[in-house]
Design an enzyme around this catalytic site. Sequence first.
Site, PDB file in Angstrom:
ATOM      1  N   LYS A   1      -1.197  46.681  76.451  1.00 29.86           N
ATOM      2  CA  LYS A   1      -2.565  47.206  76.547  1.00 29.86           C
ATOM      3  C   LYS A   1      -2.554  48.657  76.074  1.00 29.86           C
ATOM      4  CE  LYS A   1      -6.230  47.764  80.037  1.00 29.86           C
ATOM      5  NZ  LYS A   1      -6.631  47.504  81.435  1.00 29.86           N
TER       6      LYS A   1
ATOM      7  N   SER B   1     -10.642  44.937  82.254  1.00 26.98           N
ATOM      8  CA  SER B   1     -10.538  45.640  80.999  1.00 26.98           C
ATOM      9  C   SER B   1      -9.347  45.222  80.141  1.00 26.98           C
ATOM     10  CB  SER B   1     -10.445  47.147  81.263  1.00 26.98           C
ATOM     11  OG  SER B   1      -9.240  47.442  81.969  1.00 26.98           O
TER      12      SER B   1
ATOM     13  N   SER C   1      -9.107  44.413  86.581  1.00 25.03           N
ATOM     14  CA  SER C   1      -8.909  44.379  85.129  1.00 25.03           C
ATOM     15  C   SER C   1      -7.747  43.508  84.653  1.00 25.03           C
ATOM     16  CB  SER C   1      -8.724  45.799  84.591  1.00 25.03           C
ATOM     17  OG  SER C   1      -9.932  46.498  84.629  1.00 25.03           O
TER      18      SER C   1
END
Lengths: 462, 62
Positions: free
Chosen positions: A79, A154, A178
């Site tokens: 990420k 996210s 997330s």
Amino acid sequence: MVSDFLTVAEAAKLIETKELSPVELTQSRLDRIAKLDSQLHSFIRVLPEAALAAARATEGEIAAGRYKGPMHGIPIGLKDIYETKGVPTTGHSKVMQDHVPAADAFSVTKLKDAGCVVMGKLATHEFAFGGPSFDLPWPPARNPWDTTRFTGGSSSGTGASVPAGLVLCGTGSDTGGSIRGPAAYCGLAGIKPTYGLISRAGILPLAFSLDHAGPMAWTAEDCAIMLQAMAGHDPADPASANHPIPDYRKALTGDVKGLRIGVIRHFYTTDNEANPATRDAIDTAAKKFEEMGASVREITLSPLADWAACGVLIMMSEAYAIHEANLRTRFTDFGEIFRDRMALAGLWTAADYVQAVRRRRELIDELDRAMAGLDLVMTAAAPTEAPKIDEVPKFAIIDRPSLTMPFNVTGSPAMSVCCGFTETGLPLSYQIVGKRFQDATVLRAADAYERATPWRGRRPSL
Amino acid sequence: MTRAELDAVLARLGLNVPEKERDEIAANTLYIEKMAELVKKPRWVGAEPAHVVKFPGAFPEK
């Protein structure tokens, strides 16, 4: 010919026995990224040369008899809030698009030490908070089961890339859901470990006291393998726990006999009412645990809105403090969703924040008391299947209480587990939660459930 | 919160929010106000906050 879909455990077995070359595996994933990622936008930066170089190095190590374990030679995505030495780490934001870290995040170093092959940087909601956004330097990731759908956020790029077989696993972060949100909407496994178990050093923060780093993969077993590589004390993170790390994979006995599970039904039947498909899937999963020998009973906690208010107030206030300087000078360089949510966060007072952290203590105590006679609790991870990507409200985080936030407030290990599909083929999930530092129990239950059900046999067709 | 009140607060915060985004923000301030109310439970004056989660053995049990 390398299979399009391999779990970490499957690939590791083949690599260890030299039936699969890490270079071949890495090249096959690069080919798949080149073929499919124009539909998914899961990567914001692919690193083909570095990945192939790392794969060749791992192949040499294995050939020389220096096999490191099940992450050795495994292609992974990071990420884009995990700092990577010499490689831009942007938080998917114009505000940091030129940020090139001088060092890897502690958890990235640990993954590389375990032999992972880093394939590139994955899409995220802006600074792990605002999204899906169409006004950032990179487009939002799309759901591999239906590319008109939202991935959740996210950790959106990880949620999209793992089920599609672009990488075998990836990193996520979870401040209010997330990891578990994208895992739920995209049908993979994702665990938010106990707060402090994985170092946050070198990971762009959203809210210091709620941020958790964690693994996302196709199965609970893969999450256990990845967690083993990522967990461990780091003096550079003031919240890092100096706690013994068990053998997570060894805990996966396939057996849940004797486990005591509490189901928090009111969270998803009244407080944030789930649709019938989701409700039925979770209730069926609870029955499955009973059939497998666990004892299951319903429990009641404070209303979900109380947990969500406490967590969201803390999260947005801490985020505002982190980004305040840039918000004052570069407001419109942030995407509209992020900046307008932050404008709302600025309305809370210091006293509101202190009341929230006082409420936090009460809620932590409440869950501890409720779990005194239990090993696990379960509830929904999301109220519905993935919505259309262009129908997600700008203020989604505040207009409906989050089902995942309660366990950021308490720092408990919490995991999303796929428990079926809608008639249109979209994944459904439940959330299973353990006591702090009992991450192995969460993984054990999730793995046993996955083995006893058919859901891990289905992948998106792209 | 009215739009005029929001404008005043944003000015104090120093946030240069585009005009076209302000009405929507104002319309959603009710959620912020509701959350602030929800965390204000009646509690003893000495009730301590938990800045992070409680680790086992970190604090004496009540």
